[in-house]
Scaffold this motif. Structure first.
Motif, PDB file in Angstrom:
ATOM      1  N   GLN A   1       0.851  -1.189   0.000  1.00  0.00           N
ATOM      2  CA  GLN A   1       0.000   0.000   0.000  1.00  0.00           C
ATOM      3  C   GLN A   1       0.887   1.240   0.000  1.00  0.00           C
ATOM      4  N   GLY A   2       0.505   2.213  -0.809  1.00  0.00           N
ATOM      5  CA  GLY A   2       1.311   3.424  -0.927  1.00  0.00           C
ATOM      6  C   GLY A   2       2.347   3.345  -2.030  1.00  0.00           C
ATOM      7  N   GLN A   3       2.364   2.214  -2.752  1.00  0.00           N
ATOM      8  CA  GLN A   3       3.295   2.066  -3.869  1.00  0.00           C
ATOM      9  C   GLN A   3       2.523   1.850  -5.167  1.00  0.00           C
ATOM     10  N   GLY A   4       3.059   2.387  -6.252  1.00  0.00           N
ATOM     11  CA  GLY A   4       2.417   2.256  -7.550  1.00  0.00           C
ATOM     12  C   GLY A   4       3.452   2.128  -8.650  1.00  0.00           C
ATOM     13  N   ALA A   5       3.030   2.445  -9.869  1.00  0.00           N
ATOM     14  CA  ALA A   5       3.910   2.270 -11.015  1.00  0.00           C
ATOM     15  C   ALA A   5       3.688   3.375 -12.034  1.00  0.00           C
ATOM     16  N   VAL A   6       4.761   3.697 -12.754  1.00  0.00           N
ATOM     17  CA  VAL A   6       4.712   4.623 -13.893  1.00  0.00           C
ATOM     18  C   VAL A   6       5.208   3.846 -15.106  1.00  0.00           C
ATOM     19  N   VAL A   7       4.387   3.778 -16.142  1.00  0.00           N
ATOM     20  CA  VAL A   7       4.779   3.094 -17.373  1.00  0.00           C
ATOM     21  C   VAL A   7       4.633   4.069 -18.532  1.00  0.00           C
ATOM     22  N   GLY A   8       5.321   3.793 -19.628  1.00  0.00           N
ATOM     23  CA  GLY A   8       5.225   4.682 -20.779  1.00  0.00           C
ATOM     24  C   GLY A   8       6.059   4.194 -21.941  1.00  0.00           C
ATOM     25  N   ARG A   9       6.110   5.028 -22.964  1.00  0.00           N
ATOM     26  CA  ARG A   9       6.846   4.695 -24.189  1.00  0.00           C
ATOM     27  C   ARG A   9       7.579   5.938 -24.663  1.00  0.00           C
ATOM     28  N   LEU A  10       8.843   5.765 -25.024  1.00  0.00           N
ATOM     29  CA  LEU A  10       9.685   6.855 -25.502  1.00  0.00           C
ATOM     30  C   LEU A  10       9.829   6.744 -27.013  1.00  0.00           C
ATOM     31  N   THR A  11       9.465   7.821 -27.726  1.00  0.00           N
ATOM     32  CA  THR A  11       9.511   7.816 -29.190  1.00  0.00           C
ATOM     33  C   THR A  11      10.183   9.069 -29.713  1.00  0.00           C
ATOM     34  N   SER A  12      10.499   9.041 -30.994  1.00  0.00           N
ATOM     35  CA  SER A  12      11.061  10.203 -31.682  1.00  0.00           C
ATOM     36  C   SER A  12       9.926  11.111 -32.144  1.00  0.00           C
ATOM     37  N   ALA A  13      10.041  12.403 -31.864  1.00  0.00           N
ATOM     38  CA  ALA A  13       9.005  13.355 -32.280  1.00  0.00           C
ATOM     39  C   ALA A  13       8.990  13.536 -33.787  1.00  0.00           C
ATOM     40  N   GLU A  14      10.111  13.246 -34.465  1.00  0.00           N
ATOM     41  CA  GLU A  14      10.164  13.423 -35.910  1.00  0.00           C
ATOM     42  C   GLU A  14       9.544  12.246 -36.668  1.00  0.00           C
ATOM     43  N   SER A  15       9.779  11.020 -36.181  1.00  0.00           N
ATOM     44  CA  SER A  15       9.353   9.842 -36.942  1.00  0.00           C
ATOM     45  C   SER A  15       8.379   8.941 -36.197  1.00  0.00           C
ATOM     46  N   ASP A  16       8.116   9.213 -34.914  1.00  0.00           N
ATOM     47  CA  ASP A  16       7.281   8.356 -34.063  1.00  0.00           C
ATOM     48  C   ASP A  16       7.892   6.978 -33.851  1.00  0.00           C
ATOM     49  N   ALA A  17       9.143   6.780 -34.249  1.00  0.00           N
ATOM     50  CA  ALA A  17       9.815   5.497 -34.043  1.00  0.00           C
ATOM     51  C   ALA A  17      10.213   5.367 -32.576  1.00  0.00           C
ATOM     52  N   PRO A  18      10.200   4.153 -32.019  1.00  0.00           N
ATOM     53  CA  PRO A  18      10.599   3.981 -30.622  1.00  0.00           C
ATOM     54  C   PRO A  18      12.072   4.287 -30.414  1.00  0.00           C
ATOM     55  N   ILE A  19      12.396   4.824 -29.265  1.00  0.00           N
ATOM     56  CA  ILE A  19      13.782   5.108 -28.897  1.00  0.00           C
ATOM     57  C   ILE A  19      14.218   4.056 -27.881  1.00  0.00           C
ATOM     58  N   ALA A  20      15.121   3.179 -28.291  1.00  0.00           N
ATOM     59  CA  ALA A  20      15.615   2.129 -27.406  1.00  0.00           C
ATOM     60  C   ALA A  20      16.777   2.647 -26.556  1.00  0.00           C
ATOM     61  N   ASN A  21      16.949   2.048 -25.381  1.00  0.00           N
ATOM     62  CA  ASN A  21      18.055   2.357 -24.480  1.00  0.00           C
ATOM     63  C   ASN A  21      18.046   3.809 -24.007  1.00  0.00           C
TER      64      ASN A  21
END
Length: 388
Positions: free
Chosen positions: A133-153
């Motif tokens: 209790q009192g703990q949660g999670a943050v999830v998401g996806r990192l992409t390039s604003a120019e191509s919408d391609a995923p940014i790895a690492n």
């Protein structure tokens, strides 16, 4: 022999009754949607119903009422797919598996629906990790604003201040805590075990150095927040941002200071509360709004090259002051003026210099001054001497 009017009526009624008996009775689907997070009926949820075979039949859509009830009427017999959609599921990018229904002619089906509980959402986000209790999670996806391609690492860091109290002296102290992960091959990241109901600073960067920091909080009831971020090459761009600033009672807030953090773009809202920023870099950026008497507002915005984003802001009032009239006469700084005239070394800023358009914060004064550079941090801008 001609038929009497009464006989004609009887024949017509008999024909209508026979035709009705030949038509199959329509089916019906109804139920109540439960918000499992808050243990109450869920109003305003969208329920979609379509024939499993597809075809030309349109998809039906209804909204649940204030008691969480939904109803589909006048349905023909057949196989159907039923899908539940809510703003919370949209924000988390979760799609619940569809319900497959087999409806017979005249059938009345009661189908209760529910969105997952906070415990279920935590489990889905952090499989194999037990969150207290009192703990949660943050999830998401990192992409390039120019191509919408995923940014790895990509580097993802979360930090927060944890308040503790010394049991002996009862003196409070604050300790900064943090955690870090790297995005996977699909640009996805997840941070498990972060505190709920606490302001978190999420900093994301790519190998090229471009990055952004935003603030967010994980609600205890849901226990999960999804924050997608896109990064672009630093510098000026072709995106623009416009909207209306509102204050107390949703009235327009004039002369509010508006700026895009980490850039030189700034403006003030006009008498109608409107603002407009041009030549902005693409990607996930942070819009900062200041006005006396209101909480400082920082809002993530998603900008795209060559596109104009509309973003209205509602400020939160923190204090209501009575009107005060102050009458004073400022003395001239004679020593400053005399030194300015005598010395040829250094740079002196006059009242006219500080009052130039585009200067809304102290750090703005140093942006164009030789020998200094302004660095953006989650705690605010820092002025650093480029001469060491």
């Amino acid at each position: 022999m001609p038929k009497t009017p009464s006989a004609s009526i009887l024949i017509a009624l008999f024909a209508a009754s026979a035709l009705h008996a030949q038509q199959p009775a329509s089916a019906r689907v109804e139920g109540v949607i439960t918000d499992s997070i808050h243990a109450r009926p869920l109003a305003g949820a969208t329920v979609l119903l379509s024939l499993a075979s597809g075809g030309s039949a349109p998809t039906l859509s209804v909204l649940s009422d204030d008691r969480g009830r939904y109803t589909f009427e006048d349905l023909v017999a057949g196989s159907y797919l039923l899908v539940l959609d809510t703003p919370l599921l949209d924000s988390l990018e979760l799609i619940l598996p569809p319900h497959t229904l087999e409806l017979a002619a005249g059938q009345r089906l009661r189908l209760p629906l529910a969105i997952p509980s906070g415990a279920t959402l935590r489990t889905l986000a952090c499989r194999g990790v037990e969150l207290a209790q009192g703990q949660g999670a943050v999830v998401g996806r990192l992409t390039s604003a120019e191509s919408d391609a995923p940014i790895a690492n990509g580097a993802v860091t979360v930090s927060w201040n944890e308040l503790t109290v010394d049991r002996a002296t009862l003196a409070p102290s604050s300790e900064e805590r943090s955690g870090a992960v790297r995005t996977d091959a699909h640009g996805e990241f997840r941070l498990c075990g972060v505190p709920t109901e606490t302001f978190l600073t999420l900093a994301v960067a790519r190998d090229s150095g471009a990055g952004v920091s935003i603030q967010l909080a994980v609600p205890e009831d849901a226990g999960l927040v999804r924050q997608n971020i896109s990064l672009a090459v630093a510098g000026k761009g072709t995106a623009s941002l416009a909207g209306t600033i509102s204050g107390l009672g949703a009235r327009p807030a004039a002369l509010a200071e508006v700026r895009l953090m980490g850039s030189d773009a700034s403006a003030r809202s006009d008498s109608a509360g409107h603002y407009h920023l041009e030549a902005l870099p693409a990607g996930t950026q942070v819009l900062e709004v200041r006005k006396v008497g209101y909480l400082l507002g920082r809002f993530p915005v998603e900008l795209r090259r060559g596109e104009r984003l509309a973003r209205d802001v509602q400020l939160t009032r923190i204090v209501s002051l009575d009107s005060v009239r102050i009458v004073s006469q400022r003395e001239r700084y004679r020593e400053f003026e005399s030194r300015k005239r005598r010395s040829s070394f250094g740079k002196f800023l006059t009242e006219e210099d500080i009052s130039k358009p585009g200067i809304s914060a102290t750090s703005d004064i140093f942006r164009a001054m030789p020998g200094f550079r302004v660095v953006h941090t989650p705690e605010g801008d820092i002025v650093i001497s480029s001469r060491g």
